[in-house]
Design an enzyme around this catalytic site. Structure first.
Site, mmCIF file in Angstrom:
data_model
loop_
_atom_site.group_PDB
_atom_site.id
_atom_site.type_symbol
_atom_site.label_atom_id
_atom_site.label_comp_id
_atom_site.label_asym_id
_atom_site.label_seq_id
_atom_site.Cartn_x
_atom_site.Cartn_y
_atom_site.Cartn_z
ATOM 1 N N PRO A 51 -15.446 -3.494 2.605
ATOM 2 C CA PRO A 51 -16.717 -3.676 3.322
ATOM 3 C C PRO A 51 -17.772 -2.635 2.938
ATOM 4 C CG PRO A 51 -15.071 -2.748 4.787
ATOM 5 C CD PRO A 51 -14.351 -3.137 3.527
ATOM 6 N N TYR B 232 0.846 -1.191 0.000
ATOM 7 C CA TYR B 232 0.000 0.000 0.000
ATOM 8 C C TYR B 232 0.886 1.248 0.000
ATOM 9 C CZ TYR B 232 -3.867 -3.147 1.413
ATOM 10 O OH TYR B 232 -4.803 -4.153 1.478
ATOM 11 N N GLY C 214 -23.458 5.734 1.761
ATOM 12 C CA GLY C 214 -24.677 6.534 1.650
ATOM 13 C C GLY C 214 -24.483 7.822 0.871
ATOM 14 N N LYS C 215 -23.234 8.097 0.414
ATOM 15 C CA LYS C 215 -23.025 9.398 -0.250
ATOM 16 C C LYS C 215 -23.212 9.341 -1.763
ATOM 17 C CE LYS C 215 -17.964 8.969 -0.372
ATOM 18 N NZ LYS C 215 -16.740 9.470 0.242
ATOM 19 N N SER D 271 -16.032 0.187 -1.532
ATOM 20 C CA SER D 271 -15.262 1.371 -1.917
ATOM 21 C C SER D 271 -15.993 2.686 -1.632
ATOM 22 C CB SER D 271 -14.864 1.298 -3.393
ATOM 23 O OG SER D 271 -13.467 1.173 -3.507
ATOM 24 N N GLY D 272 -16.916 2.660 -0.713
ATOM 25 C CA GLY D 272 -17.627 3.886 -0.318
ATOM 26 C C GLY D 272 -19.061 3.914 -0.819
ATOM 27 N N LEU D 273 -19.403 3.037 -1.762
ATOM 28 C CA LEU D 273 -20.775 3.011 -2.284
ATOM 29 C C LEU D 273 -21.796 2.830 -1.162
ATOM 30 C CD1 LEU D 273 -22.647 2.863 -4.801
ATOM 31 C CD2 LEU D 273 -22.337 0.386 -4.745
HETATM 32 P P1 NAP Z 1 -13.922 0.375 1.651
HETATM 33 O O1 NAP Z 1 -13.644 0.243 3.092
HETATM 34 O O2 NAP Z 1 -15.032 -0.400 1.062
HETATM 35 O O3 NAP Z 1 -14.149 1.908 1.284
HETATM 36 C C1 NAP Z 1 -13.319 2.885 1.821
HETATM 37 C C2 NAP Z 1 -13.572 4.231 1.147
HETATM 38 O O4 NAP Z 1 -14.945 4.590 1.242
HETATM 39 C C3 NAP Z 1 -12.817 5.337 1.836
HETATM 40 O O5 NAP Z 1 -11.509 5.417 1.376
HETATM 41 C C4 NAP Z 1 -13.656 6.548 1.459
HETATM 42 O O6 NAP Z 1 -13.349 6.882 0.107
HETATM 43 C C5 NAP Z 1 -15.073 5.988 1.546
HETATM 44 N N1 NAP Z 1 -15.620 6.072 2.899
HETATM 45 C C6 NAP Z 1 -15.269 5.314 3.974
HETATM 46 N N2 NAP Z 1 -15.987 5.646 5.052
HETATM 47 C C7 NAP Z 1 -16.832 6.612 4.677
HETATM 48 C C8 NAP Z 1 -17.828 7.354 5.357
HETATM 49 N N3 NAP Z 1 -18.083 7.131 6.656
HETATM 50 N N4 NAP Z 1 -18.515 8.296 4.666
HETATM 51 C C9 NAP Z 1 -18.253 8.509 3.361
HETATM 52 N N5 NAP Z 1 -17.312 7.849 2.646
HETATM 53 C C10 NAP Z 1 -16.609 6.897 3.299
HETATM 54 O O7 NAP Z 1 -12.635 0.043 0.772
HETATM 55 P P2 NAP Z 1 -11.070 -0.082 1.100
HETATM 56 O O8 NAP Z 1 -10.607 0.950 2.056
HETATM 57 O O9 NAP Z 1 -10.367 -0.148 -0.204
HETATM 58 O O10 NAP Z 1 -10.975 -1.498 1.785
HETATM 59 C C11 NAP Z 1 -10.885 -1.612 3.191
HETATM 60 C C12 NAP Z 1 -9.589 -2.244 3.579
HETATM 61 O O11 NAP Z 1 -9.549 -3.594 3.109
HETATM 62 C C13 NAP Z 1 -8.347 -1.603 2.950
HETATM 63 O O12 NAP Z 1 -7.977 -0.406 3.558
HETATM 64 C C14 NAP Z 1 -7.352 -2.731 3.099
HETATM 65 O O13 NAP Z 1 -6.861 -2.740 4.428
HETATM 66 C C15 NAP Z 1 -8.215 -3.953 2.826
HETATM 67 N N6 NAP Z 1 -8.136 -4.456 1.427
HETATM 68 C C16 NAP Z 1 -7.573 -5.676 1.252
HETATM 69 C C17 NAP Z 1 -7.504 -6.235 -0.015
HETATM 70 C C18 NAP Z 1 -6.864 -7.590 -0.166
HETATM 71 O O14 NAP Z 1 -6.618 -8.037 -1.305
HETATM 72 N N7 NAP Z 1 -6.612 -8.278 0.928
HETATM 73 C C19 NAP Z 1 -8.028 -5.559 -1.127
HETATM 74 C C20 NAP Z 1 -8.610 -4.322 -0.902
HETATM 75 C C21 NAP Z 1 -8.681 -3.769 0.376
HETATM 76 P P3 NAP Z 1 -13.532 8.363 -0.522
HETATM 77 O O15 NAP Z 1 -13.557 9.352 0.588
HETATM 78 O O16 NAP Z 1 -12.381 8.521 -1.411
HETATM 79 O O17 NAP Z 1 -14.803 8.308 -1.298
#
Ligand code: NAP
Length: 307
Positions: A200, A51, A208-209, A203-205
């Site tokens: 989870p 990362y 709720g935004k 990716s932010g979908l």
């Molecule tokens: P995610 O948790 O599904 O989405 C995170 C993104 O959603 C944030 O960067 C932000 O993006 C938005 N967000 C989060 N909370 C929010 C809120 N309360 N209100 C509004 N927007 C919000 O995706 P992810 O961070 O990519 O995945 C989570 C973790 O999983 C990673 O950090 C990593 O540790 C792990 N991961 C592991 C793998 C693997 O292959 N093992 C692959 C992917 C991820 P914006 O502000 O830019 O919109």
């Protein structure tokens, strides 16, 4: 904040995914997100060597400072860091672990995860090398990621008597992506392996935004064109229905997304990513809805409706 087990580790049911650090946010912004996450009761932080090409680990170390021992630190190896080797051979594991320990400025990693299966290395050799890291105290528990149920079974069969086994698997899982329910989650239950859902919030979908017929908010992954697989018309339709369901129970879509994952017994920690302190706080507070059996059935019915 509720705590759950990953092997002998005790982790908060909402964790912090750290893949934004060094890639989408700088050192100062990382510090602010980490401070807020810890203040909100999160004790589990999940990063990876790749990362930000090492910067996530570096920024995290700086953000934690003297608080390192009070948190449960997970990192990963196995994907390429840009140049040089990758995979899960014993030689590479030794090199990758030393590099992560150095970037993280720590002498142990709580949970060390194989980021992706390595088809070129027998899993027994990988487990042997990881077992040595555990024996020498540099790693407390070992886990894997992006493993199928079959690969989990192969790994289980390769564990030597008394040697460490994978205590967790980290795969994609959310209200939008339920593939693990077919076989990986039942296999986790059988082996008593903890499940860590990545993406989870899709990716932010699921924050709720994003709303149907409206442009993605500025400075969001949807706007950046990141992860276009998530921001589809079909998924936006699904989000509308889920949002209506959550609102009819006095909750937000974000609370539904996090609480639904927390309602799955194998899930140990919902490792939502955050780009701002406000997001980290909102995510930490979102596991507040105890979904009933009836709620879960109604959510399944919404899925069927949009399938
Ligand atoms: P995610 O948790 O599904 O989405 C995170 C993104 O959603 C944030 O960067 C932000 O993006 C938005 N967000 C989060 N909370 C929010 C809120 N309360 N209100 C509004 N927007 C919000 O995706 P992810 O961070 O990519 O995945 C989570 C973790 O999983 C990673 O950090 C990593 O540790 C792990 N991961 C592991 C793998 C693997 O292959 N093992 C692959 C992917 C991820 P914006 O502000 O830019 O919109």
């Amino acid at each position: 904040m509720e705590h759950r087990r990953i092997g002998k580790l005790e982790v908060s049911v909402v964790g912090l995914g750290c893949n934004n650090f060094g890639w989408r946010i700088d050192k100062k912004a990382t510090g602010a997100v980490v401070d807020e996450a810890l203040a909100a009761g999160i004790n589990f932080l999940d990063t990876a060597d790749m990362y930000g090409t090492g910067q996530s680990e570096e920024f995290l170390a700086e953000a934690l400072g003297g608080r390192r021992k009070s948190i449960v630190l997970a990192t990963k190896f196995g994907f390429s860091m840009g140049e040089g080797k990758s995979g899960a051979s014993p030689a590479y594991i030794r090199q990758a672990a030393d590099a992560s320990l150095s970037r993280l400025k720590t002498d142990y990693i709580d949970l060390y995860q194989l980021h992706t299966p390595d088809p070129n290395t027998p899993i027994a050799e990988t487990l042997d090398a990881l077992g040595y890291l555990v024996k020498t105290g540099r790693v407390l528990e070992i886990g894997c990621s992006n493993f199928s149920a079959e690969q989990l079974r192969e790994a289980e069969a390769a564990v030597q008597q008394g040697a460490p086994r994978f205590v967790s698997v980290q795969n994609q899982y959310s209200l939008i992506h339920r593939a693990p329910e077919a076989d990986v989650l039942p296999e986790c239950e059988r082996q008593n392996v903890a499940f860590l859902p990545y993406f989870p919030l899709a990716s932010g979908l699921l924050s709720g935004k994003y709303r149907k017929g409206q442009p993605s908010p500025d400075n969001s992954r949807g706007k950046d064109g990141w992860g276009p697989a998530f921001f589809t018309e079909t998924n936006l339709d699904f989000v509308e229905l889920l949002d209506d369901f959550a609102a009819s129970h006095g909750h937000s879509l974000l609370e539904l997304a996090v609480s639904w994952l927390a309602a799955q017994p194998q899930v140990a920690s919902v490792i939502a990513g955050a780009k701002t302190p406000e997001q980290a706080k909102a995510n930490a507070e979102a596991a507040n809805w105890q979904l009933s059996k009836e709620d879960l059935s109604q959510i399944d019915a919404i899925v069927m409706q949009t399938a």
